[in-house]
Design a protein around this motif. Sequence first.
Motif, PDB file in Angstrom:
ATOM      1  N   ASP A 367     -14.407  32.877  12.312  1.00  0.00           N
ATOM      2  CA  ASP A 367     -13.049  33.253  11.936  1.00  0.00           C
ATOM      3  C   ASP A 367     -12.069  33.105  13.092  1.00  0.00           C
ATOM      4  OD1 ASP A 367     -14.014  33.825   9.435  1.00  0.00           O
ATOM      5  OD2 ASP A 367     -14.110  35.993   9.742  1.00  0.00           O
ATOM      6  N   ASN A 368     -12.470  33.507  14.293  1.00  0.00           N
ATOM      7  CA  ASN A 368     -11.549  33.460  15.424  1.00  0.00           C
ATOM      8  C   ASN A 368     -11.624  32.145  16.196  1.00  0.00           C
ATOM      9  OD1 ASN A 368     -14.087  33.839  16.550  1.00  0.00           O
ATOM     10  ND2 ASN A 368     -13.347  35.170  18.195  1.00  0.00           N
ATOM     11  N   ALA A 369     -12.362  31.171  15.623  1.00  0.00           N
ATOM     12  CA  ALA A 369     -12.495  29.875  16.284  1.00  0.00           C
ATOM     13  C   ALA A 369     -12.004  28.724  15.424  1.00  0.00           C
ATOM     14  CB  ALA A 369     -13.949  29.631  16.673  1.00  0.00           C
ATOM     15  N   ALA A 370     -11.790  28.955  14.125  1.00  0.00           N
ATOM     16  CA  ALA A 370     -11.343  27.891  13.235  1.00  0.00           C
ATOM     17  C   ALA A 370      -9.997  27.354  13.728  1.00  0.00           C
ATOM     18  CB  ALA A 370     -11.230  28.412  11.807  1.00  0.00           C
ATOM     19  N   PRO A 371      -9.907  26.067  14.059  1.00  0.00           N
ATOM     20  CA  PRO A 371      -8.689  25.523  14.670  1.00  0.00           C
ATOM     21  C   PRO A 371      -7.462  25.693  13.781  1.00  0.00           C
ATOM     22  CG  PRO A 371     -10.511  23.997  14.941  1.00  0.00           C
ATOM     23  CD  PRO A 371     -10.996  25.071  14.013  1.00  0.00           C
ATOM     24  N   LEU A 372      -6.361  26.133  14.400  1.00  0.00           N
ATOM     25  CA  LEU A 372      -5.061  26.232  13.743  1.00  0.00           C
ATOM     26  C   LEU A 372      -4.205  25.072  14.221  1.00  0.00           C
ATOM     27  CD1 LEU A 372      -4.377  30.069  14.141  1.00  0.00           C
ATOM     28  CD2 LEU A 372      -5.178  28.871  12.092  1.00  0.00           C
ATOM     29  N   LEU A 373      -3.786  24.206  13.295  1.00  0.00           N
ATOM     30  CA  LEU A 373      -3.085  22.982  13.658  1.00  0.00           C
ATOM     31  C   LEU A 373      -1.739  22.906  12.939  1.00  0.00           C
ATOM     32  CD1 LEU A 373      -6.112  20.528  13.383  1.00  0.00           C
ATOM     33  CD2 LEU A 373      -5.287  21.721  15.421  1.00  0.00           C
ATOM     34  N   PRO A 374      -0.645  22.704  13.674  1.00  0.00           N
ATOM     35  CA  PRO A 374       0.673  22.633  13.037  1.00  0.00           C
ATOM     36  C   PRO A 374       0.863  21.328  12.281  1.00  0.00           C
ATOM     37  CG  PRO A 374       0.854  22.177  15.367  1.00  0.00           C
ATOM     38  CD  PRO A 374      -0.574  22.572  15.134  1.00  0.00           C
ATOM     39  N   LYS A 375       1.782  21.341  11.317  1.00  0.00           N
ATOM     40  CA  LYS A 375       2.060  20.120  10.569  1.00  0.00           C
ATOM     41  C   LYS A 375       2.555  19.043  11.536  1.00  0.00           C
ATOM     42  CE  LYS A 375       6.540  22.021   9.140  1.00  0.00           C
ATOM     43  NZ  LYS A 375       7.332  22.449   7.963  1.00  0.00           N
ATOM     44  N   GLY A 376       2.167  17.822  11.233  1.00  0.00           N
ATOM     45  CA  GLY A 376       2.452  16.711  12.127  1.00  0.00           C
ATOM     46  C   GLY A 376       1.296  16.364  13.039  1.00  0.00           C
ATOM     47  N   THR A 377       0.285  17.232  13.097  1.00  0.00           N
ATOM     48  CA  THR A 377      -0.902  16.949  13.905  1.00  0.00           C
ATOM     49  C   THR A 377      -1.649  15.739  13.344  1.00  0.00           C
ATOM     50  OG1 THR A 377      -1.194  19.260  14.584  1.00  0.00           O
ATOM     51  CG2 THR A 377      -3.139  17.856  14.650  1.00  0.00           C
ATOM     52  N   LEU A 378      -2.157  14.911  14.241  1.00  0.00           N
ATOM     53  CA  LEU A 378      -3.016  13.805  13.841  1.00  0.00           C
ATOM     54  C   LEU A 378      -4.472  14.217  14.028  1.00  0.00           C
ATOM     55  CD1 LEU A 378      -1.309  10.656  15.441  1.00  0.00           C
ATOM     56  CD2 LEU A 378      -1.325  11.303  13.034  1.00  0.00           C
ATOM     57  N   LEU A 379      -5.260  14.057  12.980  1.00  0.00           N
ATOM     58  CA  LEU A 379      -6.706  14.192  13.105  1.00  0.00           C
ATOM     59  C   LEU A 379      -7.270  12.814  13.442  1.00  0.00           C
ATOM     60  CD1 LEU A 379      -7.657  16.472  10.062  1.00  0.00           C
ATOM     61  CD2 LEU A 379      -7.423  17.130  12.459  1.00  0.00           C
ATOM     62  N   LYS A 380      -7.906  12.728  14.584  1.00  0.00           N
ATOM     63  CA  LYS A 380      -8.527  11.470  15.008  1.00  0.00           C
ATOM     64  C   LYS A 380     -10.037  11.592  14.847  1.00  0.00           C
ATOM     65  CE  LYS A 380      -9.268   8.404  18.979  1.00  0.00           C
ATOM     66  NZ  LYS A 380      -9.051   8.203  20.432  1.00  0.00           N
TER      67      LYS A 380
END
Length: 445
Positions: A367-380
């Motif tokens: 729960d405290n490790a699941a990545p939080l990514l803002p919109k506009g992030t690229l998943l590579k």
Amino acid sequence: MLLAQIRRVGSFVVGGTLMLAGAASAQTPAPANAPTFTKDVAPIFQDKCEACHRPDSIAPMSLVTYAETRPWARSIKQRVADKQMPPWHIDKTVGVQGFKNDRSLNDKQIETIVKWVDAGAPQGNPKDMPPPKTWPEDQGWNFAALFGQKEPDMIVKSYEFTMPAVSQDAWDKRVQPTGITEPRWVRAIEIRPATIKGRKIVHHAIAYLDQTDPNAPSGGLGLPTPFMEWAVGKQGELMRPDTGKLLLPGSKFRWDIHYSQAGEEITNQVEMGIYFYPKGQEPKYRNTLSLVPAALGTMDIRPNTLSLVEGFTQLRENARIESFQPHMHLRGKAMMVEAILPNGQKQVISLVSDFNFNWMTTYVYEDNAAPLLPKGTLLKVTAWHDNTAGKKTNPDPNQWVGWGDRTVDEMAHAWINIVYMKDDDFKAEQEKRRSAPTTVAAPQQ
């Protein structure tokens, strides 16, 4: 015949290795301080191994009792010391390291097993043996006990399919009504071949959800959204509290079940177990399983070479990454998923550095490790393939390999569970994460 052998190894990966190693040598007197099976080793096996290694389960031998375990002691040491068993192929030196379903052995557990074997694999005092662990009959359902149940709330069975003993790969893509008559929120899903023998021929099974849902998150990935995907080694999808998937009346499942020959004719069904939230309980967030490609439709892997492919997918909404599962075939070597944030910062989320086709493990973040990514992030997503003789599962390193659905073709994509969030909810989740104590790395803005 080679493909049939590969499929059997895929279903019984431990046996293919352990059988070659043979039984341990005759027992010799153990040092007084040596670990024993009853006191030191059996608790580890109960926690990490018996899920597969028990009578009438998918592994070719049981490790429940000392008598069952002792002949395999030397082989167990080899596989444990090489960190091939239990199957957990995440690189522990980079990326997120907090997982809900971590079934790997820690250094102390590995040392205990190795010392036990080196001491002659002594049994120990039978009174030290822990109480036997209770397992479901037959294959059992992984999540039922978590909800105080013996089986899922609903079990959907695909149509029967007979795979000949010798045949090209085949796909069953028939459509099946869900039978849902009122909206129901789903909190967990499992898919499995209906029988142990069926596991020999099922490469993967995907249930796509066909329904009209104007409130479903788009996410911007542009690919069909599966309800659930299963491949060898996957346990299921247990959604985080307050997240779920919605089934609506009139919906249908579009199956995509990939079968490979196994050297014998087998008739199979795939079962999908669905666990619902209690009626009237609606989770706050939607959980979306997404296929995020390093390559899709085109690949060029030349004979006797190593190959790299990479792909980029933009998140059009704020997101929390729930889990990561790499998918490649027999020549798959490694896969890495990274986040390139809108500010240009790049962060490794996860790396599977020793991909094993026999175990399509889903790595579920704490729960405290699941990545939080803002919109506009690229998943590579970067994938490496090894088309050389050094890859043990490679059927022929002299063959050119391209993208395709067959087992002997290749793929390169990640299955990533994503929860999309509006700005206010995302900021609240960020603040909650910042104020909570954490001991693991989690990429976030």
